[in-house]
Design an enzyme around this catalytic site. Structure first.
Site, PDB file in Angstrom:
ATOM      1  N   GLU A 104       0.830  -1.205   0.000  1.00  0.00           N
ATOM      2  CA  GLU A 104       0.000   0.000   0.000  1.00  0.00           C
ATOM      3  C   GLU A 104       0.866   1.257   0.000  1.00  0.00           C
ATOM      4  O   GLU A 104       1.885   1.310   0.671  1.00  0.00           O
ATOM      5  CB  GLU A 104      -0.878  -0.026   1.259  1.00  0.00           C
ATOM      6  CG  GLU A 104      -1.702  -1.308   1.316  1.00  0.00           C
ATOM      7  CD  GLU A 104      -2.542  -1.461   2.573  1.00  0.00           C
ATOM      8  OE1 GLU A 104      -2.527  -0.544   3.412  1.00  0.00           O
ATOM      9  OE2 GLU A 104      -3.204  -2.491   2.689  1.00  0.00           O
ATOM     10  N   CYS A 117       3.232   8.524   0.634  1.00  0.00           N
ATOM     11  CA  CYS A 117       3.799   7.692   1.691  1.00  0.00           C
ATOM     12  C   CYS A 117       4.051   6.287   1.114  1.00  0.00           C
ATOM     13  O   CYS A 117       3.124   5.633   0.632  1.00  0.00           O
ATOM     14  CB  CYS A 117       2.805   7.662   2.849  1.00  0.00           C
ATOM     15  SG  CYS A 117       3.332   6.638   4.204  1.00  0.00           S
ATOM     16  N   CYS A 124       6.165  -6.259   8.434  1.00  0.00           N
ATOM     17  CA  CYS A 124       7.266  -5.606   9.162  1.00  0.00           C
ATOM     18  C   CYS A 124       7.906  -6.601  10.121  1.00  0.00           C
ATOM     19  O   CYS A 124       7.229  -7.478  10.641  1.00  0.00           O
ATOM     20  CB  CYS A 124       6.704  -4.412   9.946  1.00  0.00           C
ATOM     21  SG  CYS A 124       7.974  -3.333  10.642  1.00  0.00           S
ATOM     22  N   CYS A 128       5.777  -3.109  16.935  1.00  0.00           N
ATOM     23  CA  CYS A 128       5.246  -1.940  17.634  1.00  0.00           C
ATOM     24  C   CYS A 128       3.761  -2.186  17.898  1.00  0.00           C
ATOM     25  O   CYS A 128       2.994  -2.457  16.972  1.00  0.00           O
ATOM     26  CB  CYS A 128       5.474  -0.682  16.804  1.00  0.00           C
ATOM     27  SG  CYS A 128       7.217  -0.483  16.349  1.00  0.00           S
ATOM     28  N   CYS A 131       0.608  -0.523  15.998  1.00  0.00           N
ATOM     29  CA  CYS A 131       0.645  -0.420  14.534  1.00  0.00           C
ATOM     30  C   CYS A 131      -0.013  -1.642  13.904  1.00  0.00           C
ATOM     31  O   CYS A 131       0.302  -2.780  14.265  1.00  0.00           O
ATOM     32  CB  CYS A 131       2.097  -0.297  14.082  1.00  0.00           C
ATOM     33  SG  CYS A 131       2.264  -0.155  12.294  1.00  0.00           S
ATOM     34  N   GLY A 173       6.371  -1.274   6.920  1.00  0.00           N
ATOM     35  CA  GLY A 173       7.743  -1.750   7.007  1.00  0.00           C
ATOM     36  C   GLY A 173       8.698  -0.798   7.697  1.00  0.00           C
ATOM     37  O   GLY A 173       8.376   0.368   7.955  1.00  0.00           O
ATOM     38  N   SER A 227      10.815   7.638  15.061  1.00  0.00           N
ATOM     39  CA  SER A 227       9.568   7.408  15.791  1.00  0.00           C
ATOM     40  C   SER A 227       9.920   7.122  17.242  1.00  0.00           C
ATOM     41  O   SER A 227      10.288   6.008  17.581  1.00  0.00           O
ATOM     42  CB  SER A 227       8.819   6.224  15.186  1.00  0.00           C
ATOM     43  OG  SER A 227       8.553   6.490  13.834  1.00  0.00           O
ATOM     44  N   LEU A 228       9.833   8.148  18.060  1.00  0.00           N
ATOM     45  CA  LEU A 228      10.285   8.009  19.455  1.00  0.00           C
ATOM     46  C   LEU A 228       9.192   7.345  20.292  1.00  0.00           C
ATOM     47  O   LEU A 228       9.412   6.309  20.911  1.00  0.00           O
ATOM     48  CB  LEU A 228      10.658   9.395  19.991  1.00  0.00           C
ATOM     49  CG  LEU A 228      11.632   9.417  21.137  1.00  0.00           C
ATOM     50  CD1 LEU A 228      12.937   8.742  20.774  1.00  0.00           C
ATOM     51  CD2 LEU A 228      11.905  10.848  21.579  1.00  0.00           C
ATOM     52  N   ASN A 304      -4.206   6.510  15.729  1.00  0.00           N
ATOM     53  CA  ASN A 304      -5.304   6.123  14.830  1.00  0.00           C
ATOM     54  C   ASN A 304      -5.785   4.741  15.245  1.00  0.00           C
ATOM     55  O   ASN A 304      -5.029   3.779  15.176  1.00  0.00           O
ATOM     56  CB  ASN A 304      -4.813   6.094  13.383  1.00  0.00           C
ATOM     57  CG  ASN A 304      -4.489   7.493  12.896  1.00  0.00           C
ATOM     58  OD1 ASN A 304      -5.296   8.400  13.047  1.00  0.00           O
ATOM     59  ND2 ASN A 304      -3.301   7.679  12.342  1.00  0.00           N
ATOM     60  N   CYS A 347      -1.467   6.778   9.314  1.00  0.00           N
ATOM     61  CA  CYS A 347      -0.314   6.163   9.981  1.00  0.00           C
ATOM     62  C   CYS A 347      -0.749   4.977  10.817  1.00  0.00           C
ATOM     63  O   CYS A 347      -1.681   5.075  11.612  1.00  0.00           O
ATOM     64  CB  CYS A 347       0.322   7.140  10.959  1.00  0.00           C
ATOM     65  SG  CYS A 347       1.090   8.522  10.216  1.00  0.00           S
TER      66      CYS A 347
HETATM   67  N1  SAH Z   1       8.887   1.710  10.637  1.00  0.00           N
HETATM   68  C1  SAH Z   1       8.938   3.111  10.396  1.00  0.00           C
HETATM   69  C2  SAH Z   1       7.904   3.622   9.371  1.00  0.00           C
HETATM   70  C3  SAH Z   1       6.506   3.090   9.501  1.00  0.00           C
HETATM   71  S1  SAH Z   1       5.492   3.703  10.794  1.00  0.00           S
HETATM   72  C4  SAH Z   1       8.801   3.874  11.694  1.00  0.00           C
HETATM   73  O1  SAH Z   1       8.535   3.260  12.724  1.00  0.00           O
HETATM   74  O2  SAH Z   1       9.036   5.082  11.704  1.00  0.00           O
HETATM   75  C5  SAH Z   1       5.225   5.383  10.422  1.00  0.00           C
HETATM   76  C6  SAH Z   1       4.770   6.237  11.623  1.00  0.00           C
HETATM   77  O3  SAH Z   1       3.444   5.866  12.020  1.00  0.00           O
HETATM   78  C7  SAH Z   1       5.646   6.036  12.849  1.00  0.00           C
HETATM   79  O4  SAH Z   1       5.966   7.286  13.403  1.00  0.00           O
HETATM   80  C8  SAH Z   1       4.742   5.259  13.803  1.00  0.00           C
HETATM   81  O5  SAH Z   1       5.113   5.517  15.136  1.00  0.00           O
HETATM   82  C9  SAH Z   1       3.382   5.803  13.439  1.00  0.00           C
HETATM   83  N2  SAH Z   1       2.261   4.920  13.783  1.00  0.00           N
HETATM   84  C10 SAH Z   1       2.243   3.579  13.738  1.00  0.00           C
HETATM   85  N3  SAH Z   1       1.024   3.126  14.111  1.00  0.00           N
HETATM   86  C11 SAH Z   1       0.251   4.213  14.374  1.00  0.00           C
HETATM   87  C12 SAH Z   1      -1.116   4.392  14.745  1.00  0.00           C
HETATM   88  N4  SAH Z   1      -1.936   3.368  14.891  1.00  0.00           N
HETATM   89  N5  SAH Z   1      -1.563   5.649  14.909  1.00  0.00           N
HETATM   90  C13 SAH Z   1      -0.744   6.705  14.698  1.00  0.00           C
HETATM   91  N6  SAH Z   1       0.535   6.601  14.305  1.00  0.00           N
HETATM   92  C14 SAH Z   1       1.044   5.366  14.152  1.00  0.00           C
END
Ligand code: SAH
Length: 368
Positions: A104, A117, A124, A128, A131, A173, A227-228, A304, A347
């Protein structure tokens, strides 16, 4: 080199996808054919600039040369692409890959900007907890040409007055877990002689925090986002267990401090706000301390929600209060408008929804 392979369906099956070649492999192919070197750029221009779908359309190659190429190679772009439109103008592109997996990409229009994006893996490796992609596990890494094809496919679907203004590697990913393909894709996307010609400064790579590879990102010339999402190891171990055990917060932030941020640029820190988990005033104050002295901006992403996940989005007032604490410390802070939520294009919403109800992770547990 013997090139007189009969041109049958079987030989086409075995033919190399010319789009899968990195430039150096293209040079090798041209050399094997006994052609002059400049032919490589010419070939790549047909592939990436003029975007021909057949070798026969490469009209500045002689008839005989095209015949030779046809016996070795083919041009295979995504065959099926499904576009899902959100009510807010966001478009999610779902492309079917050769092995029937799908990926996607999300096109996000916002205030005169048009951001794409991109995904870098099918699924992945990381886990996390907030996600959706995590629930798929890793199916496979994308090849460089599958990353580039996401850009070309979307460009092919743009209206005549639309132009991509930025690319973010923030889809499905972890880009740094597939670094070679990502670096190769970026080389083709940024190349201005035969490639897509999108400048590196318009590209942002987002990582969950693979600290040991940040220097390699610097060499690509793209922007870096981290992504902290948490301000203590205890919290981050629960929210992002795999990456934080490998690269704990102190080491991650040390790597960020050493990162050679280019003049007029800065790092981006992303912070997903989860209700009752990492959205308190103490979290905001700890975040200020962690980022002290780093040239950066902060993107707050209110969570989200998606079905099967127990985390919740904080109320707007809590998000604004969190932002206020950071602003008070002179940090540049933006609240990411999450677009495309109705098509699961925002996201953390990319990937398959799990077939069965997964185990619910309650926010209480997430406190660690
Ligand atoms: N693996 C990479 C890129 C993919 S995630 C990363 O971790 O940066 C892209 C962004 O979406 C990251 O900042 C992650 O923290 C955020 N993200 C993941 N799941 C989310 C959710 N359900 N709601 C809001 N942001 C989310």
């Amino acid at each position: 080199m013997q090139l007189a392979v009969p041109h049958t369906c079987e030989s086409l099956e075995r033919a190399i996808n010319l789009l899968s070649l990195r430039f150096s492999a293209g040079e090798q192919l041209i050399q094997d054919l006994g052609w002059p070197r400049y032919r490589t750029s010419q070939l790549f221009r047909w592939l990436y600039r003029k975007r021909v779908r057949t070798i026969d359309e490469m009209t500045d190659f002689s008839h005989a040369a095209r015949g030779q190429l046809q016996q070795l190679g083919k041009i295979a772009r995504f065959e099926k692409v499904h576009i899902i439109r959100s009510s807010d103008g966001t478009r999610k592109f779902v492309a079917r890959l050769e092995d029937d997996l799908s990926i996607e990409s999300v096109l996000i229009p916002d205030a005169g900007r048009l951001t794409l994006c991109l995904s870098t893996q099918v699924g992945c490796t990381l886990d996390c907890r907030f996600c959706l992609t995590e629930t798929m596990g890793l199916k496979r890494n994308l090849h460089a040409h599958e990353i580039v094809d996401q850009v070309m496919t979307v460009q092919d679907h743009l209206k005549s007055d639309e132009r991509l203004t930025s690319l973010v590697l923030m889809g499905m990913g972890e880009p740094l877990a597939n670094f070679d393909a990502v670096a190769d894709a970026i080389a083709r996307i940024t190349n201005s002689e035969w490639g897509l010609g999108i400048p590196a400064r318009r590209i942002t790579l987002s990582t969950a925090g693979m600290a040991s590879r940040l220097q390699e990102v610097a060499a690509l010339g793209v922007n870096l986002a981290i992504s902290l999402n948490a301000t203590t190891n205890a919290q981050r171990d629960v929210l992002m267990p795999v990456v934080n055990r490998l690269h704990p917060l102190d080491r991650l932030l040390a790597a960020c401090r050493q990162y050679p941020v280019a003049p007029h640029r800065r790092l981006t820190f992303e912070y997903v706000l989860l209700r009752g988990v990492n959205d308190t005033e103490q979290d905001a104050k700890r975040l200020v301390k962690l980022l002290n002295g780093i040239r950066c901006k902060v993107n707050l992403i209110p969570f989200n929600e998606f079905s099967g996940n127990a985390f919740r989005r904080p109320d707007d007032a809590v998000v604004l209060q969190f932002q206020k604490v950071l602003r008070h410390a002179n940090l540049d802070v933006f609240i990411r408008k999450s677009k495309g939520r109705d098509v699961l294009g925002a996201c953390g919403q990319l990937g398959e929804l799990p077939p069965r109800e997964p185990v619910l992770l309650t926010p209480a547990r997430a406190h660690g």
